[in-house]
Write an enzyme that holds these catalytic residues in place. Structure first.
Site, mmCIF file in Angstrom:
data_model
loop_
_atom_site.group_PDB
_atom_site.id
_atom_site.type_symbol
_atom_site.label_atom_id
_atom_site.label_comp_id
_atom_site.label_asym_id
_atom_site.label_seq_id
_atom_site.Cartn_x
_atom_site.Cartn_y
_atom_site.Cartn_z
ATOM 1 C CG ASP A 76 2.281 1.652 40.544
ATOM 2 O OD1 ASP A 76 1.537 1.239 41.442
ATOM 3 O OD2 ASP A 76 1.898 2.364 39.600
ATOM 4 C CG ASP A 78 6.182 -2.297 37.954
ATOM 5 O OD1 ASP A 78 5.301 -2.548 38.816
ATOM 6 O OD2 ASP A 78 5.939 -1.678 36.907
ATOM 7 C CG ASP A 142 8.554 1.893 26.983
ATOM 8 O OD1 ASP A 142 9.528 2.025 27.755
ATOM 9 O OD2 ASP A 142 7.381 2.105 27.332
#
Length: 378
Positions: A76, A78, A142
């Site tokens: 992916d 992003d 995170d």
């Protein structure tokens, strides 16, 4: 002068409250980070270029940058920008706005979907939903290995938190302080475990200890979020290693409490359960697009096998309809709080029963007559 290597370290600056410039981030050039542009989806590059041409900042962010640095091709891509969702929607006709609290935009190219998010502010803490700047956005990430921004036009990686060095050292280090990171969002524990297995990075003892002490925070997390995380584990091809770490950190009991209890009570069940996870990972390697029901087979097989004496059930020609109904109910409770699509779970249960000698023929839909299920020895 020959033999002397000059290294120019680039920095990104910001201004303090008095207007004085302060160093905020290290900028890595293409010679330093080694990212190859050809490994980036051209449509992702097109989205970034379009945003830039319209006057906005735009970067690749997160796991894609991490994977590119270590030479992998990301699944992916992003993208993060300072454009608001409504503005992004106007720029891309092939897009839709999603989300309720913090709105994101999906830009669609055929079967490909690129998630474009707006920089978030830290005004409401690490789970706030206000728009902000890149300097704030990074502090809401995170772990450092996911807090990197890549500018494909200048071919630069912007690193506010030492993420590049952590990737090279093979260590998972939180961006958010340990005393807050899992209170703000308990699912981050699952991500830490997943990153430790999929990136071959180690979790420091302090992080492992914090996960063990915080595992109970997963208890109130919604079934939908836990289902989403479990499906990522099942579909990712690393389920054996992830579940092993989740068991070691006392996290798996909140993802699959029934399976965990059975493993704690019976080492033989644990051995068979984990062995089937290895089979699941082999399936993902051989058939990445296998239907979910085919994957769930490995998660529920040992539980169904232990429900009854299946040889006796076949020999006594028990009602297949009754067998299937009882098995479905027991199995549905077994996998809670996971809530997969019903048809996929039904497919997995029928496949397990068939392997155990009970063939369930699902009736054809008909407005007039339905054929009854039958038992046959196999």
């Amino acid at each position: 002068m020959k033999g002397i290597l000059f290294i120019v370290v680039l920095f990104r600056y910001s201004a303090d409250k008095n207007g004085k410039p302060i160093k905020k981030a290290i900028i890595y050039t293409k010679e330093e980070h080694g990212i190859q542009l050809q490994k980036i989806d051209p449509d992702a590059l097109r989205v970034i270029s379009r945003l830039r041409d319209t006057g906005f900042a735009a970067y690749l962010v997160g796991g894609a940058v991490r994977d590119l640095i270590v030479g992998k091709i990301p699944k992916d891509f992003d993208i993060v920008t300072d454009a608001t969702p409504s503005r992004i929607k106007k720029i891309f006709r092939n897009s839709r706005i999603i989300g309720r609290r913090f709105r994101l935009v999906h830009v669609i190219f055929g079967t490909k979907i690129f998630e474009v998010s707006t920089f978030r502010s830290t005004i409401d803490g690490s789970v706030g939903n206000s728009f902000g700047t890149i300097d704030e956005d990074v502090m809401r990430r995170d772990f450092t290995l996911n807090a990197l921004y890549y500018d494909p036009l200048r071919e630069q990686v912007i690193d506010y938190v030492g993420g590049v060095q952590d990737i090279r050292k093979g260590v998972i280090r939180p961006v958010i302080p340990l005393e807050h990171i899992f209170i703000d969002d308990p699912v981050r524990m699952l991500r830490a475990i997943k990153y430790a297995t999929t990136t071959n990075c180690r979790m420091p003892f302090s992080l492992v200890r914090k996960i063990r002490r915080s595992a109970h925070l997963l208890s109130p997390v919604s079934p939908s979020r836990l289902t989403e995380e479990l499906l990522k584990i099942i579909n990712g091809g690393h389920s054996y290693d992830i579940v092993a770490k989740a068991l070691d950190t006392d996290v798996y009991m909140y993802l699959q409490p029934s399976a965990t209890a059975m493993m704690y009570a019976d080492k033989r069940f644990e051995k068979k359960y984990m062995s089937h996870l290895k089979d699941l990972d082999a399936l993902i390697l051989a058939e990445p697009d296998a239907p979910l029901g085919k994957k769930l087979f490995y998660l529920i097989y040992d539980f169904i096998e232990n429900l009854t004496d299946w040889k006796k059930e076949v020999e006594t020609k028990s009602s297949v309809g009754d067998i299937y109904t009882r098995t479905w109910t027991e199995c549905r409770n077994f996998i809670l709080p996971m809530n997969p699509q019903r048809t996929e779970l039904e497919s997995a249960i029928r496949a397990v029963l068939k392997d155990l000698g009970v063939t369930v023929r699902m009736p054809r839909k008909s407005p007039k007559k339905r054929k009854s299920a039958t038992v046959k020895n196999s």
